[in-house]
Enzyme design. Structure first.
Site, PDB file in Angstrom:
ATOM      1  N   HIS A  58       1.724   4.416  -2.868  1.00  9.18           N
ATOM      2  CA  HIS A  58       1.824   5.881  -2.733  1.00  9.18           C
ATOM      3  C   HIS A  58       3.185   6.362  -3.233  1.00  9.18           C
ATOM      4  O   HIS A  58       3.298   7.383  -3.903  1.00  9.18           O
ATOM      5  CB  HIS A  58       1.694   6.295  -1.264  1.00  9.18           C
TER       6      HIS A  58
ATOM      7  N   HIS B 143       0.832  -1.209   0.000  1.00  9.01           N
ATOM      8  CA  HIS B 143       0.000   0.000   0.000  1.00  9.01           C
ATOM      9  C   HIS B 143       0.866   1.260   0.000  1.00  9.01           C
ATOM     10  O   HIS B 143       0.733   2.130  -0.862  1.00  9.01           O
ATOM     11  CB  HIS B 143      -0.906  -0.030   1.239  1.00  9.01           C
ATOM     12  N   GLU B 144       1.763   1.348   0.959  1.00  7.14           N
ATOM     13  CA  GLU B 144       2.596   2.552   1.065  1.00  7.14           C
ATOM     14  C   GLU B 144       3.539   2.658  -0.139  1.00  7.14           C
ATOM     15  O   GLU B 144       3.820   3.748  -0.617  1.00  7.14           O
ATOM     16  CB  GLU B 144       3.391   2.553   2.380  1.00  7.14           C
TER      17      GLU B 144
ATOM     18  N   HIS C 105       3.388   6.694  -6.878  1.00  5.25           N
ATOM     19  CA  HIS C 105       2.661   7.883  -7.325  1.00  5.25           C
ATOM     20  C   HIS C 105       3.600   9.099  -7.276  1.00  5.25           C
ATOM     21  O   HIS C 105       3.595   9.940  -8.176  1.00  5.25           O
ATOM     22  CB  HIS C 105       1.452   8.104  -6.404  1.00  5.25           C
TER      23      HIS C 105
HETATM   24 ZN   LIG Z   1      -2.791   5.293   1.971  1.00  2.00          ZN
END
Ligand SMILES: [Zn+2]
Length: 684
Positions: free
Chosen positions: A480, A476-477, A483
């Site tokens: 990010h 998940h991290e 991104h």
């Molecule tokens: Zn998040």
């Protein structure tokens, strides 16, 4: 903090440019003489922050004065660009300070935060309500069609103008005093609300027969509710939790958590004040104002998204209820299932049917294998590779530093800081020491990204072994981080993760799909001792455990999201009795009495204090997007489909330079559908 983290510092950027050399002992006042101009952490001392913050605010004030006092007519360059690139030093010191205060905290850092926060907030207010600055931006905005701007420039101008308008810059002079008063009142009420919840939560604690205590902190309260066999005791503790700040007390031996810290009158005021403020800003409701800046755009779209899931979720929740009712009837013939029974029987059933032995799972998810797995997915989708660098500056010896490469060229720097320490807050998050953008001369400025987690530490004879939840957190991290790393934008305020709240979790959540896909798991989840790939049987067990209990979890989340929307779509000022309001809202959607909203109004901090007002829906909204996005890969029969990966990469590269919903449609070829999410939750 998984899934929700998006701290202010993530939006901060650091620009490489000239600084004056007046105080060489303060490293913020000179260039970073380091590879990739990484902040020279070893030279930064706590006493450097406040002078740098003060100087940074003064410089930005001078820059803004220069824009405002420019005798030339406002242009895109002398106003919009000049404002966009102002405040360089302030962002630079801010990003270092706020990132480190989360992971290298100390009483000194806390004292600085306390000192600087009101100064920063006043500084920001001064800019947001600077009428002369806004007048110049508006002058450029009003002639935008004739300026020959490219799409990214047009987006910058529009977003900048909208930002000021949303902050009240366009409020007519006759209403400005009231507008400021509303902001102040709302700020003070939200503070009182939060303090009441904190005090009420701390006010209750119950001694148990075995000498332990149960409190209203979720990590203590929830396991108690899951395991306490004494039904009357469960009822009492459940009421202590759910009656907090409600002004009423349902159980004998009244506790202060309910009556002393009553939030009901505050809710009445807050909802009405927010409605009035939205009206002054030209919106029919508070939700319309909030959503105007999000993908969802309108309350109708939000209700539609929530109700698409509501029916199927409620059906599954009713099946779960029937199971637990039968279990209760076995224990206590004639008894009817109550909300305080739910967690108890749910957990009992889970242990019987879906329990996974932690000791069986963890050996397949050694931290390095999971990290390599995430890197491998980024490599197969986007061709990125990762080279560990031990020679670059770092803020803590535990933080690992990776150079991220596309072919031979460096894309960015990624810090990964995995384990707990006393100076680090709990949770997991991604942030930036510097966001990607181009400087005024057009040079690309490389991102410096940080991922922080709190995973189990390795021991002398065993590496750090994650459970499956932690593995998902890492992916998940890392999503990010991608991104931020893949960002390919010009203007700092539109780059990377600076996207609307109901979009920012898409790049992160979508990565979890690769983490949990059996085919991908086989590629990275290898036993740390034998090297054997994870067995199919264990993969199936993990998948089954993940869909268990989804009826309850989805229904309580949706109920809270709908309650939020009901408060903030009110169009007329009125007296609100939150308990009655909530009951009516829950009856309207047919919530079963064995389940309540995830948060009851008097302690629903997200929507009254922490910025999720008319925004609690975004958890569901983003889940629909991430499931639908991954479905594109699954449908294509190739989880690393190069054509789809290229399209998704374009979405990641574009930041907020294009309306995000347009980006999504360009990737998917159509609007998102809730089907993939329902399938994932086992509701199809
Ligand atoms: Zn998040």
């Amino acid at each position: 903090m998984k899934r929700t983290l998006f701290i202010a510092a993530a939006a901060l950027v650091l620009l490489a440019g000239c600084k004056d050399k007046k105080d060489m002992s303060n490293p913020f006042f000179s260039e970073w003489n380091t590879p990739y101009e990484i902040p020279d952490f070893s030279r930064i001392k706590t006493e450097h922050y406040m002078p740098a913050f003060r100087e940074g605010m003064e410089r930005q004030k001078a820059e803004i004065d220069a824009i405002v006092n420019n005798p030339e007519a406002p242009t895109f360059e002398n106003t919009v660009l000049a404002y966009e690139y102002s405040g360089q030093l302030l962002r630079e010191v801010g990003s270092v300070f706020f990132n480190l205060s989360e992971c290298e905290n100390s009483p000194e850092m806390e004292a600085i935060a306390e000192e600087v926060t009101p100064l920063l907030s006043a500084h920001e207010d001064d800019i947001a309500l600077n009428a002369a600055l806004f007048a110049r931006i508006k002058a450029v905005y009003d002639q935008r069609e004739s300026l020959g701007l490219n799409p990214e420039q047009m987006r910058l101008l529009t977003e900048q103008y909208k930002g000021f308008v949303r902050g009240g810059a366009n409020v007519p002079a006759s209403q400005q005093a009231r507008f400021r008063q509303l902001n102040e009142q709302i700020a003070s009420l939200t503070l009182q609300f939060a303090q009441n919840v904190l005090k009420a939560t701390n006010a209750y604690s119950k001694e148990l027969a075995d000498g332990t205590k149960v409190t209203l902190d979720m990590p203590t309260w929830e396991p108690f509710m899951q395991t306490c066999p004494d039904r009357a005791l469960r009822e009492e503790v459940w009421h202590a939790f759910t009656d907090r700040c409600s002004g009423t007390c349902a159980t004998e031996g009244s506790n202060r958590s309910s009556t002393e810290y009553d939030n009901t009158a505050i809710i009445d005021k807050l909802v009405n004040l927010r409605l009035e403020r939205a009206n002054i800003l030209g919106f029919p409701t508070h939700a319309d104002w909030v959503l105007d800046d999000c993908l969802a755009k309108t309350p109708a779209n939000v209700y539609q998204c929530l109700m698409d899931i509501w029916g199927p979720a409620l059906k599954v929740a009713k099946q779960e209820r029937d199971i637990y009712q039968r279990m209760l009837s076995n224990d206590e013939p004639g008894a009817k299932l109550q909300p305080w029974d739910w967690r108890y029987y749910s957990e009992k059933y889970r242990v019987e049917k879906y329990a996974i032995d932690d000791a069986e799972v963890r050996p397949y998810f050694a931290l390095d294998s999971v990290r390599e797995g995430a890197f491998m997915v980024a490599n197969r989708l986007y061709g990125l590779s990762f080279r560990e660098r031990t020679d670059l500056p770092t803020y803590d010896k535990e933080a690992r530093c990776f150079e991220v490469l596309q072919g031979d060229s460096t894309v960015g720097i990624l810090y990964m800081d995995f384990h707990p320490r006393a100076s680090k807050r709990s949770g997991a998050w991604m942030t930036e020491f510097r966001g990607q953008h181009r400087d005024l001369e057009g040079n690309n400025i490389m991102p410096i990204i940080q991922v922080v987690c709190n995973f189990t530490k390795p021991t002398a004879d065993r590496p750090s072994l994650l459970n499956f939840d932690e593995s998902e957190t890492l992916f998940h991290e890392f999503g990010h981080a991608l991104h931020g790393l893949l960002s390919n934008c010009t203007y700092p305020s539109l780059a990377g993760t600076n996207v609307p709240r109901d979009f920012v979790e898409l790049p992160s959540q979508v990565m979890e799909n690769w983490c949990r896909h059996p085919q991908v798991m086989k590629l990275y989840a290898h036993h740390y001792q034998t090297g054997a790939a994870i067995p199919d049987e264990l993969i199936q067990k993990i998948a089954a455990a993940q869909t268990y209990g989804q009826g309850f979890m989805t229904v309580e989340l949706l109920a809270a999201s709908l309650l939020d929307m009901d408060y903030y779509t009110l169009t007329e000022p009125q007296h609100i009795d939150p308990l009655a309001f909530e009951e009516a809202a829950m009856n309207k959607i047919g919530l079963i009495p064995e389940i309540i909203s995830r948060y009851r109004s008097p302690y629903f901090q997200h929507i009254f204090t922490t910025g999720y007002d008319a925004g609690y829906y975004s958890y569901t909204w983003t889940a629909i997007l991430d499931a639908d996005a991954f479905e594109a890969f699954a449908e294509s029969g190739d989880l690393f489909n190069p054509e789809l990966a290229a399209k998704f990469r374009h979405l990641l590269e574009s930041g907020n330079t294009v309306e995000p919903m347009e980006l999504y449609r360009a990737f998917r070829g159509k609007d998102p559908s809730p089907k993939a999410l329902l399938k994932r939750k086992g509701m199809m």
